[in-house]
Scaffold this motif. Structure first.
Motif, PDB file in Angstrom:
ATOM      1  N   TYR A   1     -15.489   1.214 107.004  1.00 21.39           N
ATOM      2  CA  TYR A   1     -16.423   0.113 106.770  1.00 21.39           C
ATOM      3  C   TYR A   1     -17.038   0.198 105.371  1.00 21.39           C
ATOM      4  N   VAL A   2     -17.326   1.398 104.906  1.00 22.25           N
ATOM      5  CA  VAL A   2     -17.899   1.550 103.565  1.00 22.25           C
ATOM      6  C   VAL A   2     -16.890   1.107 102.505  1.00 22.25           C
ATOM      7  N   VAL A   3     -15.623   1.500 102.668  1.00 20.64           N
ATOM      8  CA  VAL A   3     -14.575   1.059 101.738  1.00 20.64           C
ATOM      9  C   VAL A   3     -14.480  -0.453 101.736  1.00 20.64           C
ATOM     10  N   TRP A   4     -14.528  -1.044 102.922  1.00 20.54           N
ATOM     11  CA  TRP A   4     -14.485  -2.491 103.045  1.00 20.54           C
ATOM     12  C   TRP A   4     -15.650  -3.141 102.309  1.00 20.54           C
ATOM     13  N   LEU A   5     -16.819  -2.593 102.464  1.00 13.02           N
ATOM     14  CA  LEU A   5     -18.015  -3.172 101.848  1.00 13.02           C
ATOM     15  C   LEU A   5     -18.010  -3.019 100.325  1.00 13.02           C
ATOM     16  N   VAL A   6     -17.420  -1.947  99.823  1.00 13.42           N
ATOM     17  CA  VAL A   6     -17.280  -1.791  98.369  1.00 13.42           C
ATOM     18  C   VAL A   6     -16.343  -2.858  97.827  1.00 13.42           C
ATOM     19  N   ALA A   7     -15.224  -3.092  98.529  1.00 17.35           N
ATOM     20  CA  ALA A   7     -14.298  -4.152  98.122  1.00 17.35           C
ATOM     21  C   ALA A   7     -14.987  -5.510  98.184  1.00 17.35           C
ATOM     22  N   LEU A   8     -15.800  -5.691  99.207  1.00 20.63           N
ATOM     23  CA  LEU A   8     -16.542  -6.938  99.346  1.00 20.63           C
ATOM     24  C   LEU A   8     -17.517  -7.120  98.190  1.00 20.63           C
ATOM     25  N   TRP A   9     -18.109  -6.030  97.715  1.00 22.34           N
ATOM     26  CA  TRP A   9     -19.036  -6.091  96.577  1.00 22.34           C
ATOM     27  C   TRP A   9     -18.331  -6.643  95.343  1.00 22.34           C
ATOM     28  N   PHE A  10     -17.160  -6.103  95.056  1.00 24.55           N
ATOM     29  CA  PHE A  10     -16.393  -6.593  93.907  1.00 24.55           C
ATOM     30  C   PHE A  10     -16.006  -8.057  94.090  1.00 24.55           C
ATOM     31  N   HIS A  11     -15.632  -8.404  95.315  1.00 27.34           N
ATOM     32  CA  HIS A  11     -15.248  -9.788  95.595  1.00 27.34           C
ATOM     33  C   HIS A  11     -16.417 -10.737  95.363  1.00 27.34           C
ATOM     34  N   LEU A  12     -17.587 -10.338  95.812  1.00 29.69           N
ATOM     35  CA  LEU A  12     -18.762 -11.192  95.663  1.00 29.69           C
ATOM     36  C   LEU A  12     -19.190 -11.333  94.208  1.00 29.69           C
ATOM     37  N   THR A  13     -19.125 -10.238  93.448  1.00 29.46           N
ATOM     38  CA  THR A  13     -19.539 -10.332  92.039  1.00 29.46           C
ATOM     39  C   THR A  13     -18.628 -11.292  91.290  1.00 29.46           C
ATOM     40  N   HIS A  14     -17.340 -11.246  91.587  1.00 28.61           N
ATOM     41  CA  HIS A  14     -16.413 -12.182  90.944  1.00 28.61           C
ATOM     42  C   HIS A  14     -16.596 -13.591  91.486  1.00 28.61           C
TER      43      HIS A  14
END
Length: 232
Positions: A162-175
């Motif tokens: 879940y943490v890995v998923w949320l880190v990927a989500l962070w990058f997705h949201l910033t872009h």
């Protein structure tokens, strides 16, 4: 209407609008999850409310459908743009470094985000909202969200995923946030850095809210909400 999907600006506009569904969905879901950090019974009350009121179900369904459309359309555009222009899916005159990296890796990030969503649906939505609507019985009950959240996040391997998923989500949201602002035309030299900062703050608040809950239960910071039915 077809012209919107055929033109470059139209496609980006559709992505920006559907992205708002993603933003609202994540904000709502993050706020809901934070309730579990303060009160297990209150979190269960929210779960029960969402599962028994048609207007809450309708609102959730609308946000979720917009979210799903955003994901599917994003994959279509990413693949199309990669074929036409390589990895430069969103060519602009200036782009923050983290946004540029995210833009060039949106397909990989998108796959991680989708896999994480599928895992989340299997762990929670299927066991709770779907189970309640279908009248299914399971080990903790359809409305005992505190038990489910403690059970799943209490497993180190699951919490790490879940943490890995949320880190990927962070990058997705910033872009995604920055790209939506760009589509609206607010991408001059002055506002580029400002919107970069705003997108980082927003993405960080949302993802940090989720991660706090995941790590809080994984590390036993919220042991008082461990449901006895979980065997904790």
């Amino acid at each position: 209407m077809s012209g919107i999907f055929q033109s470059s600006i139209g496609r980006k506009l559709v992505m920006s609008i559907t992205g708002l569904f993603l933003v609202l969905f994540l904000l709502f879901h993050m706020s809901m999850n934070l309730v579990a950090a303060f009160s297990g019974p209150a979190y269960n009350a929210v779960c029960e409310f969402l599962g028994t009121n048609w207007y809450a179900l309708a609102a959730t369904a609308v946000l979720a459908l917009g979210f799903v459309f955003h994901i599917i359309y994003a994959f279509i555009l990413t693949i199309r743009n990669r074929k036409a222009r390589g990895n430069n899916s969103y060519a602009v005159t200036a782009k923050p470094k983290n946004v540029e990296w995210a833009s060039q890796n949106m397909l990989v990030l998108g796959i991680i985000v989708v896999v994480g969503i599928g895992l989340h649906l299997a762990h929670f939505w299927y066991k709770m909202m779907f189970a309640e609507l279908a009248g299914m019985e399971n080990q903790f009950g359809a409305t005992d969200g505190a038990a489910w959240i403690t059970y799943w996040f209490g497993q180190p391997a699951v919490a790490a995923v879940y943490v890995v998923w949320l880190v990927a989500l962070w990058f997705h949201l910033t872009h995604g946030f920055w790209s939506a602002i760009q589509t609206l035309g607010w991408n001059n030299n002055i506002w580029i850095e400002r919107w970069e900062c705003i997108s980082k703050i927003f993405a960080t608040v949302v993802c940090a809210g989720f991660i706090i809950v995941v790590l809080g239960f994984a590390l036993g910071i919220f042991p008082m909400f461990n449901s006895p039915v979980c065997g904790a």
